[in-house]
Design a protein around this motif. Structure first.
Motif, PDB file in Angstrom:
ATOM      1  N   UNK A  10       0.841  -1.190   0.000  1.00 26.46           N
ATOM      2  CA  UNK A  10       0.000   0.000   0.000  1.00 26.46           C
ATOM      3  C   UNK A  10       0.880   1.244   0.000  1.00 26.46           C
ATOM      4  N   UNK A  11       0.268   2.391  -0.283  1.00 25.76           N
ATOM      5  CA  UNK A  11       1.040   3.629  -0.281  1.00 25.76           C
ATOM      6  C   UNK A  11       0.389   4.710  -1.113  1.00 25.76           C
ATOM      7  N   UNK A  12       1.160   5.744  -1.427  1.00 32.13           N
ATOM      8  CA  UNK A  12       0.687   6.865  -2.239  1.00 32.13           C
ATOM      9  C   UNK A  12       1.697   7.139  -3.352  1.00 32.13           C
ATOM     10  N   UNK A  13       1.197   7.734  -4.450  1.00 32.76           N
ATOM     11  CA  UNK A  13       2.037   8.105  -5.593  1.00 32.76           C
ATOM     12  C   UNK A  13       1.777   9.571  -5.896  1.00 32.76           C
ATOM     13  N   UNK A  57       3.316 -12.504   5.589  1.00 30.93           N
ATOM     14  CA  UNK A  57       1.992 -11.892   5.584  1.00 30.93           C
ATOM     15  C   UNK A  57       1.958 -10.443   6.003  1.00 30.93           C
ATOM     16  N   UNK A  58       3.033  -9.709   5.761  1.00 32.08           N
ATOM     17  CA  UNK A  58       3.112  -8.320   6.200  1.00 32.08           C
ATOM     18  C   UNK A  58       2.470  -7.365   5.196  1.00 32.08           C
ATOM     19  N   UNK A  59       2.103  -6.187   5.671  1.00 33.31           N
ATOM     20  CA  UNK A  59       1.663  -5.087   4.822  1.00 33.31           C
ATOM     21  C   UNK A  59       2.801  -4.082   4.715  1.00 33.31           C
ATOM     22  N   UNK A  60       3.275  -3.864   3.487  1.00 34.86           N
ATOM     23  CA  UNK A  60       4.402  -2.956   3.242  1.00 34.86           C
ATOM     24  C   UNK A  60       3.867  -1.667   2.644  1.00 34.86           C
TER      25      UNK A  60
END
Length: 737
Positions: A24-27, A88-91
């Motif tokens: 997940x994140x932003x661009x 199973x991590x969220x990066x």
């Protein structure tokens, strides 16, 4: 027993739960800090998403592993990040994209490490099929002529064979659906047998690629990438139809695709039909008409540790064979003589993901049924059935520091069978096997790639015809063994300047036609005499590419020198058999040299403006200084293009105008004549509109707008003085849901 089953089920659930990761994140734009509508894609998984209007994105259900994640947006330099997913991590990754003249850079699939072109050690040209179609190309083979360093040997509009830097036929290997295409490519009048519908993009390796692909990749590789599956949770359908005024032709295809979390499906069918093409002098070339049916489908499964993709392609081409200018008609019904060709391609691509490595296993089955009708539409005078099974196994070793390493095993089993009265090549079996290893070493300012390979090919052919006749073909049992190696480096010389230097060897075992021919080849009106003592061709090529790029302009210069030992060529003799001139297959050392040079101007903030210019040149000579045949003439291409992105109901619009200047070809082979130069003007306009959930695209383009009378040096109609295609205005409509 129940306890065992419970334990296995619990283990599977635990593994699945602990193997599904998220990204997940932003661009945002690095220049303005504004959020961007961008694409996030993981090539190894064929999985991705699009950011929302606030620049936010999320990709779920990512298996454990170390993957390249690609971020791209129109008008911005593409960014690739290596990210390790585990437990199973969220990066979370915040990405900034910078404005650039080089737009929407894609990952190169034809090279083993799946990197962006800017990160690739080997220079590879990549272009979308949509861009090729926008130029007005009737077929896929005609479209690839727009790629610098690439041309085609044409038989009218319906047949085209790729030429890469002066090398063609069995010296250029074609890959489709991830497997090598085998369809009797030794013949000049044998086309690709692949329809552009369902092909997303084309990649071209210009130079020896034997390290990666073995025999027949001595001159380069044409790699056709199939269309992607829909993104997870999405369903799409589209209808495309194009009208071509010159041939009164139509080409229509319909596709559907849908994807869930783990399963994806797609299917596409197309039909094309064309009448005789009209030249610049207003006559039609009799029996140059053709039609084509094509069907492609695919199914993909993506699990926590495993990805499997199966694809199938059926293609039937009916192609008229022009002999002389005769009745002027607009009919699309085939006349004698004509070819009827069926191609079946089944491919299976499996990937097993480990924590720090992966195993790729590809297999393909191809069946090519080639029939030629001359005097009777019910009985084929020539019928060749070619069945091929090939496999490709690659193990991506765990990364060791800055080293990425792949070891592989490739092979092919092939059977050729005659069922017609005429025999071009005898019944034969071919067996290939090759092993290789290649490694990529990455530092901040330099990338180095090296590899070595060993191959063995065995050819067994049966005797053909009467032993007492002059055209008897004896049985053949030959083995060819070859080594290949490659070493390359990409260096960032300065902040905006990079250079690539590649040294590579390649090889090609002689094909059946060169080894065993002994009779009249009706398609060329020659009595061809093969030579069973031919050696494998061996070559060594040096490539140097220099590139400068900033946010406004890209400038490139690619040069090469290719030394080919035991180059195989056909040469006329003084003999005549059955009133037909005799040609022998001979060998001598040869060399080819030249390159491509150009620039792309895309000044900011004038994001809508593009100007592209490229020049390409190649010279081929035998050791005795005689020129090689079928070498493309030097050419200069200039394109002016404007693009607008509205973001409202009219999503985008573009206009282009292209002038291609082809120079005189004075450097001709022994049985060629000089070809005069010519200039071709083309232009087009297209717009796309979004109406609720329906995307509508309308395009109009024209080729050879001045109706120029010309003959390409690589046209097989040139000896008969038959001109190439004249003006054509083409209209395309696409509806996507």
């Amino acid at each position: 027993m129940k306890n065992i089953l419970f334990f296995v089920a619990a283990l599977m659930l635990y593994t699945a739960a602990n193997s599904q990761n998220s990204l997940t994140g932003t661009i945002i734009s690095k220049n303005s800090n504004e959020p961007l509508l961008a694409t996030v894609y993981i090539p190894q998984l064929e999985k991705g998403t699009t950011s929302d209007f606030d620049g936010n994105y999320i990709v779920n259900n990512i298996p454990d592993g170390n993957y390249n994640v690609v971020y791209s947006a129109l008008g911005y330099a593409t960014v690739s990040k290596k990210i390790l997913f585990t437990k199973g991590k969220t990066i979370t990754k915040a990405i900034q994209l910078e404005e650039s003249a080089v737009e929407m850079e894609e990952v190169i699939i034809s090279t083993p490490f799946h990197k962006l072109q800017s990160e690739n050690v080997m220079k590879v040209e990549r272009v979308s099929t949509e861009s090729l179609n926008a130029s007005g190309a009737v077929t896929l083979a005609e479209g690839i002529k727009n790629i610098a360093g690439v041309d085609v040997i044409s038989t009218g509009v319906g047949i085209g064979k790729p030429v890469i830097r002066g090398l063609s036929s069995n010296r250029v290997l074609t890959y489709t659906q991830g497997v090598r295409l085998e369809n009797q490519q030794f013949g000049d009048e044998h086309g690709l047998g692949i329809n552009e519908a369902g092909i997303e993009s084309v990649e071209v390796i210009k130079g020896p690629a034997s390290l990666l692909y073995g025999s027949d990749a001595l001159g380069g590789v044409l790699y056709l990438n199939p269309e992607r599956f829909a993104r997870s949770g999405e369903t799409h359908g589209d209808l495309n139809s194009t009208y071509f005024s010159n041939t009164l032709g139509t080409s229509t295809n319909l596709g559907v695709k849908t994807s869930g979390e783990k399963l994806s499906f797609l299917a596409r069918g197309s039909y094309s039909s064309f009448s005789d093409y009209k030249t610049g002098t207003d006559y039609r070339v009799t029996n140059s008409r053709f039609n084509e049916k094509d069907f492609k489908t695919g199914l993909q499964y993506l699990g926590s540790k495993f990805k499997s993709t199966v694809r199938y392609n059926y293609n039937r081409s009916n192609i008229g064979i022009p002999e002389e200018i005769g009745e002027q008609t607009q009919s699309k019904d085939l006349e004698l003589p004509f070819q009827e060709v069926d191609n079946h391609i089944v491919s299976l691509d499996n990937t097993i993901f480990f924590n720090n490595s992966s195993l790729d296993v590809k297999a393909g089955y191809l069946f090519n049924d080639r029939r030629e009708f001359e005097d009777d539409q019910s009985t084929a005078a020539l019928r060749l059935k070619l069945s091929t099974f090939n496999y490709d196994v690659k193990y991506h070793l765990p990364e060791l520091g800055n080293f990425e390493t792949i070891v592989g095993l490739q092979g092919m089993f092939q059977n050729n069978k005659n069922e017609g009265e005429e025999i071009l090549i005898p019944d034969a079996k071919t067996t290939d096997i090759g092993v290789f290893a290649t490694t990529h070493f990455h530092l901040d300012q330099i990338d180095i790639q090296a590899g070595i390979r060993f191959d063995s090919r065995k050819i067994d052919s049966d005797a053909a015809r009467n032993p007492l006749e002059e055209d008897f073909i004896p049985a053949l049992d030959k083995n060819f063994n070859s080594f290949a190696a490659a070493l390359g480096a990409k260096i960032n010389l300065f902040e905006k300047i990079s250079a690539r230097l590649n040294l590579a060897s390649g090889f090609r075992a002689p094909n059946l036609a060169e080894l065993t021919s002994n009779g009249v080849h009706e398609g060329t009106n020659r009595f061809e005499r093969g030579n069973h003592n031919l050696n494998s061709e061996q070559n060594f090529q040096t490539d140097l590419a220099i590139e400068y790029r900033n946010e406004h302009i890209e400038i490139f210069a690619n040069g090469f020198y290719n030394a080919v030992n035991d180059y195989i060529f056909i040469s006329p003799t003084d003999e005549v058999i059955d009133d037909t001139p005799v040609y022998d297959y001979l060998q001598d050392n040869a060399s080819l040299y030249g390159g491509e040079f150009g620039f792309h101007l895309h000044p900011h903030p004038l994001d809508w403006l593009h100007f592209e210019s490229s020049f390409e040149t190649v010279t081929g000579k035998l050791k005795n200084d005689n020129y090689l045949p079928l070498i493309p003439a030097n050419s200069l291409r200039n394109t002016f293009r404007v693009e607008f992105q509205d973001g409202k109901s009219r999503k985008s619009s573009s206009v282009f105008i292209t002038l291609k200047n082809t120079l005189d070809q004075k450097n001709t082979g022994d049985f060629e004549t000089r070809t005069g130069g010519y200039s071709l003007l083309s232009a087009g306009i297209e717009s796309s509109f979004k109406l609720n959930n329906v995307m509508l695209k309308l395009a109009v383009n024209g080729t050879n707008l001045t109706d120029k009378e010309y003959i390409s040096h690589l046209s097989r109609f040139k000896p008969d003085g038959i001109l190439d295609i004249g003006r054509s205005v083409n209209i395309k409509l696409k509806v996507e849901i």
